[in-house]
Each structure stands twice: as C-alpha cells, then as structure tokens.
Design a protein around this motif. Structure first.
Motif, PDB file in Angstrom:
ATOM      1  N   ASP A 212       0.853  -1.190   0.000  1.00  0.00           N
ATOM      2  CA  ASP A 212       0.000   0.000   0.000  1.00  0.00           C
ATOM      3  C   ASP A 212       0.894   1.248   0.000  1.00  0.00           C
ATOM      4  OD1 ASP A 212      -3.101   0.667   1.369  1.00  0.00           O
ATOM      5  OD2 ASP A 212      -1.565   2.209   1.265  1.00  0.00           O
ATOM      6  N   GLN A 213       0.658   2.154  -0.955  1.00  0.00           N
ATOM      7  CA  GLN A 213       1.546   3.309  -1.109  1.00  0.00           C
ATOM      8  C   GLN A 213       1.567   4.210   0.127  1.00  0.00           C
ATOM      9  OE1 GLN A 213       3.874   3.872  -3.625  1.00  0.00           O
ATOM     10  NE2 GLN A 213       3.267   1.749  -3.882  1.00  0.00           N
ATOM     11  N   GLU A 214       0.444   4.313   0.796  1.00  0.00           N
ATOM     12  CA  GLU A 214       0.396   5.134   2.009  1.00  0.00           C
ATOM     13  C   GLU A 214       1.285   4.562   3.101  1.00  0.00           C
ATOM     14  OE1 GLU A 214      -1.011   8.039   3.103  1.00  0.00           O
ATOM     15  OE2 GLU A 214      -1.199   8.334   0.947  1.00  0.00           O
ATOM     16  N   ARG A 215       1.275   3.211   3.213  1.00  0.00           N
ATOM     17  CA  ARG A 215       2.093   2.561   4.241  1.00  0.00           C
ATOM     18  C   ARG A 215       3.573   2.727   3.930  1.00  0.00           C
ATOM     19  NH1 ARG A 215      -2.368   2.293   4.861  1.00  0.00           N
ATOM     20  NH2 ARG A 215      -1.799   4.263   5.799  1.00  0.00           N
ATOM     21  N   LEU A 216       3.913   2.579   2.650  1.00  0.00           N
ATOM     22  CA  LEU A 216       5.305   2.745   2.221  1.00  0.00           C
ATOM     23  C   LEU A 216       5.766   4.174   2.515  1.00  0.00           C
ATOM     24  CD1 LEU A 216       7.694   1.428   0.751  1.00  0.00           C
ATOM     25  CD2 LEU A 216       6.652   2.076  -1.420  1.00  0.00           C
ATOM     26  N   ALA A 217       4.885   5.143   2.260  1.00  0.00           N
ATOM     27  CA  ALA A 217       5.223   6.542   2.543  1.00  0.00           C
ATOM     28  C   ALA A 217       5.408   6.757   4.040  1.00  0.00           C
ATOM     29  CB  ALA A 217       4.130   7.468   2.001  1.00  0.00           C
ATOM     30  N   ASP A 218       4.599   6.075   4.859  1.00  0.00           N
ATOM     31  CA  ASP A 218       4.745   6.188   6.323  1.00  0.00           C
ATOM     32  C   ASP A 218       6.116   5.713   6.778  1.00  0.00           C
ATOM     33  OD1 ASP A 218       2.204   7.146   6.611  1.00  0.00           O
ATOM     34  OD2 ASP A 218       1.340   5.257   7.318  1.00  0.00           O
ATOM     35  N   VAL A 219       6.553   4.572   6.229  1.00  0.00           N
ATOM     36  CA  VAL A 219       7.862   4.030   6.600  1.00  0.00           C
ATOM     37  C   VAL A 219       8.952   5.018   6.192  1.00  0.00           C
ATOM     38  CG1 VAL A 219       9.538   2.180   6.204  1.00  0.00           C
ATOM     39  CG2 VAL A 219       7.108   1.622   6.473  1.00  0.00           C
ATOM     40  N   SER A 220       8.827   5.549   4.978  1.00  0.00           N
ATOM     41  CA  SER A 220       9.821   6.477   4.463  1.00  0.00           C
ATOM     42  C   SER A 220       9.885   7.729   5.351  1.00  0.00           C
ATOM     43  CB  SER A 220       9.451   6.853   3.031  1.00  0.00           C
ATOM     44  OG  SER A 220      10.546   7.408   2.360  1.00  0.00           O
ATOM     45  N   ARG A 221       8.716   8.206   5.739  1.00  0.00           N
ATOM     46  CA  ARG A 221       8.644   9.391   6.583  1.00  0.00           C
ATOM     47  C   ARG A 221       9.262   9.122   7.967  1.00  0.00           C
ATOM     48  NH1 ARG A 221       4.613  13.382   6.559  1.00  0.00           N
ATOM     49  NH2 ARG A 221       3.286  12.073   5.262  1.00  0.00           N
ATOM     50  N   ALA A 222       8.987   7.935   8.500  1.00  0.00           N
ATOM     51  CA  ALA A 222       9.519   7.589   9.818  1.00  0.00           C
ATOM     52  C   ALA A 222      11.051   7.526   9.779  1.00  0.00           C
ATOM     53  CB  ALA A 222       8.938   6.256  10.298  1.00  0.00           C
ATOM     54  N   LEU A 223      11.585   7.016   8.672  1.00  0.00           N
ATOM     55  CA  LEU A 223      13.043   6.972   8.523  1.00  0.00           C
ATOM     56  C   LEU A 223      13.618   8.383   8.400  1.00  0.00           C
ATOM     57  CD1 LEU A 223      13.361   3.984   6.026  1.00  0.00           C
ATOM     58  CD2 LEU A 223      14.136   4.005   8.402  1.00  0.00           C
ATOM     59  N   GLU A 224      12.860   9.250   7.714  1.00  0.00           N
ATOM     60  CA  GLU A 224      13.302  10.629   7.523  1.00  0.00           C
ATOM     61  C   GLU A 224      13.393  11.360   8.869  1.00  0.00           C
ATOM     62  OE1 GLU A 224      11.282  12.107   3.938  1.00  0.00           O
ATOM     63  OE2 GLU A 224      11.410  14.073   4.919  1.00  0.00           O
ATOM     64  N   ILE A 225      12.406  11.092   9.732  1.00  0.00           N
ATOM     65  CA  ILE A 225      12.410  11.709  11.064  1.00  0.00           C
ATOM     66  C   ILE A 225      13.701  11.352  11.795  1.00  0.00           C
ATOM     67  CG2 ILE A 225      11.349  11.545  13.360  1.00  0.00           C
ATOM     68  CD1 ILE A 225       8.632  11.427  11.989  1.00  0.00           C
ATOM     69  N   LEU A 226      14.075  10.073  11.731  1.00  0.00           N
ATOM     70  CA  LEU A 226      15.292   9.616  12.402  1.00  0.00           C
ATOM     71  C   LEU A 226      16.524  10.254  11.781  1.00  0.00           C
ATOM     72  CD1 LEU A 226      14.264   5.881  12.780  1.00  0.00           C
ATOM     73  CD2 LEU A 226      14.827   7.396  14.679  1.00  0.00           C
ATOM     74  N   ARG A 227      16.548  10.266  10.449  1.00  0.00           N
ATOM     75  CA  ARG A 227      17.720  10.802   9.764  1.00  0.00           C
ATOM     76  C   ARG A 227      17.879  12.298  10.047  1.00  0.00           C
ATOM     77  NH1 ARG A 227      16.606   8.723   5.076  1.00  0.00           N
ATOM     78  NH2 ARG A 227      15.515  10.617   4.491  1.00  0.00           N
ATOM     79  N   ASP A 228      16.742  13.014  10.041  1.00  0.00           N
ATOM     80  CA  ASP A 228      16.797  14.459  10.304  1.00  0.00           C
ATOM     81  C   ASP A 228      17.405  14.757  11.668  1.00  0.00           C
ATOM     82  OD1 ASP A 228      15.752  14.994   7.894  1.00  0.00           O
ATOM     83  OD2 ASP A 228      13.769  15.603   8.588  1.00  0.00           O
ATOM     84  N   ALA A 229      17.190  13.863  12.603  1.00  0.00           N
ATOM     85  CA  ALA A 229      17.722  14.087  13.949  1.00  0.00           C
ATOM     86  C   ALA A 229      19.164  13.608  14.060  1.00  0.00           C
ATOM     87  CB  ALA A 229      16.851  13.379  14.981  1.00  0.00           C
ATOM     88  N   GLY A 230      19.712  13.111  12.952  1.00  0.00           N
ATOM     89  CA  GLY A 230      21.077  12.586  13.001  1.00  0.00           C
ATOM     90  C   GLY A 230      21.151  11.281  13.766  1.00  0.00           C
TER      91      GLY A 230
END
Lengths: 206, 206
Positions: free
Chosen positions: A119-137
C-alpha cells in the motif's frame, strides 16, 4: 433508556454525548416525544468504542473513519485491513513531498512484502519515519533494525493469525479496533521492557 | 552564518526559527550587531533535532523536555532512561484515577521487571492502555499477548544492548532520541507487516 441513564451507564457526560450525536458519531435514539429519545445497549457499546478511540489518540476525525469502516466494512480481508489502516493513520499537515527512499523499500521487502504490492500510504509512512530519524542525526544500528523487523513480523503474524473467520462482524471489529487500540499498549510495553533491559545491563551490583 | 543562511541550511523557515528562539528551544546566536546575530553548526544540528521531535508528534512541550534532558543529562543510565521516557510521554488531560490493574502488573512481571521496581508512570501507562482496549470491548487473545511480550522484550534488549558506553553524550542522544523517534518507525513497520501477513493468510490463490 434516557439520555441521563445512557450517561450513567457509559460514564460519558451528557454534553459529550450530545456532541457525538451532533457530529454523527453516535446514531440518534428513538424519538419517544417531541423532546425525548430512547437509547439502547447499542448506544452504550458505541459510546465505549468512541471513548476508547479518542483515548487511544485517534481523534474525532479518525474515530469517524473507524466507525464508518465498522458500519460499512469492505468485503474482503486485505481491503478491510487497508481501510482500517487508513482510518487510524493521522493525516499529516503536509503531504509527503520527498520520494519514497530506497531504504524504506528495502525494509518493506525484508518484511516479506514485494514493494509493488505494498500500500503506497504505508510505504510513505515508513519512508517518513526513517526521515524523522535521519533528520535528527539518529541512525538505527543494523543489529537493532534486524530485531525490529523480525519482532514486528512475529507480532503481525500472530495478530493476523488470530483474526476470526473472514467477513464476520467479529473480524471487522478485530482488525479495525485491534490496529488502532493496540498501539498504546505496544508502546507502553516497550518502555517497561526498556527499563527491565536497562536494569539488567547497568545494574550496579551490590 | 546569518539567520537567512541558517534557514536555508536547515530547511526551517525564518519565522519558525524565531519562534523556537523565543520559546527557548534554540539557544540565541552570538550578537554581531544591534540587530544581527551569528549562528553555527550547533544551531543547524539543534534545529534538525527539534524538527524531528515535532514531526514524531512529541509537540513543543515534549520537545522542550527532551532537549532539557539532552542539555543536562542525569548521571546514570536508569535515571536517564526514566527522564527520557518522561520527556516523550504525553501528559494526559486527566490523571489516572483508577488503580493500576492486576493485569498490568502481571504483564510487567512477565517482561522480567519486578512490579516494585517498575517506574510508576510506566506501570500506569500499561494499565491505561489495557483500559482503552477493555473499554472498547476488545480483548487481546492470550497467544497474541504472549507474542507481544516476547517480541517487545527482544526489541528492548537489542536497543539497550546497543546503547554506547555509559555517560557519553552519544549515549544520551541515543536513549533520549531513540526512545521518541523510533516509535513512528515501529508503528509503520507493524502496518506493513500486517499487510504482508494478511496477503499471505487470505491470498485467494490463482
């Protein structure tokens, strides 16, 4: 029963019940006079579900979507699951602008789901969650990520294995409510487990 | 660098940066004239952490508590973990009025933590999460609950095993940010895994 009894029975204050009636979350009672209506066991049950959803942090909009899905469930299990997920996923202020990351696709594949069918929404959620982590270093160490994937897969497999026979009202309740309402439990258990693991690793002896 | 460059570098709009400065989330820059200040790499890093916390749903109040813990960390790992948990736990509108349930105590014991040593706030969280499920008339089946406990224990053990050597700045960042910021990832992975498990169980063949 009357509104006052419904309030006593459900533990929900009368003004809140009136608000849910106005918002259409709770169906109207049966009119017994020009100013009164009668409510039944269904209303008590419904009120409990509404309260549980609000307490779980789904919000009024999310609660409405969950209730709509309960009232008018899709016919097959995968579609039902998608609807349940959509209902309990907060709609973010800003849509995902960045493309889905290769790392997110890799995690989905490692969970056993071909990216094309995810599901594209779920894939986007995972991507966003990873981005949150990456943004915080902050990077999840590979060993921890492997444990995440294996453990989460075990959890989902056990949950889905336990869904009652397809199509029944029970199955719908299970999928829709279980998805939303088990999240606070899982997060609360994680913190207790972290305390236990920390005590074990950093115990000062003595 | 100047405010405009700090904005370009961090991707955070100038009015938002000014808001964080007013709120004390971001330390003031070094004054270079009556109307200008200079910002450094520390400001960029700090802004990324703030954004990540807000995106993870911690809110301004939660972000402030997390940053305070990062700035002035408690000396030992168990206290640090408690502070990290307190920082990222939303404060509920109403305090828990009902006593902690026997079921919550049992789950904590099954996670390997004697109830007496469990942080009372964490125990209350577990109790509240169970209450949410019960209020909705939803019971986690025993087999699913066993999987929850085993998998969550595995996750926490892996996370704590990976905490860098005690007391270092790295350890503090890891515990405080990892606790808050990994939650969206775990929840997103659970939904993908549920889709995978559903596809497997209810595949129509053909």
């Amino acid at each position: 029963m009357r509104m006052a009894e419904l309030s006593a029975e459900s533990g929900v204050p009368v003004p809140t019940i009136k608000y849910y009636l106005r918002e259409g979350l709770l169906p109207q009672g049966e009119r017994t006079s020009r100013t009164q209506a009668s409510y039944g066991r269904d209303h008590v049950r419904r009120l409990r579900v509404i309260r549980a959803l609000i307490d779980a942090g789904v919000g009024i909009t999310g609660a409405r979507k969950v209730l709509d899905t309960l009232d008018d469930p899709p016919p097959d299990a995968p579609t039902l699951l998608g609807a349940a997920h959509a209902a309990v996923t907060p709609s973010y202020d800003s849509p995902v602008s960045s493309p889905v990351s290769a790392e997110a696709e890799e995690l989905v594949e490692r969970l056993g789901l071909p990216v094309a069918t995810c599901d594209q929404e779920r894939l986007a959620d995972v991507s966003r969650a990873l981005e949150i982590l990456r943004d915080a270093g902050f990077e999840v160490p590979p060993a921890v990520m492997s444990t995440y994937l294996r453990s989460i897969k075990d959890i989902a497999t056990a949950e889905v294995a336990d869904v009652p026979a397809e199509g029944s009202e029970e199955a719908v309740r299970y999928v829709v409510l279980g998805t939303a309402l088990a999240e606070p439990l899982l997060l609360a258990l994680r913190r207790v487990a972290q305390q236990a693991a920390t005590a074990e690793r950093f115990s000062t002896g003595g």
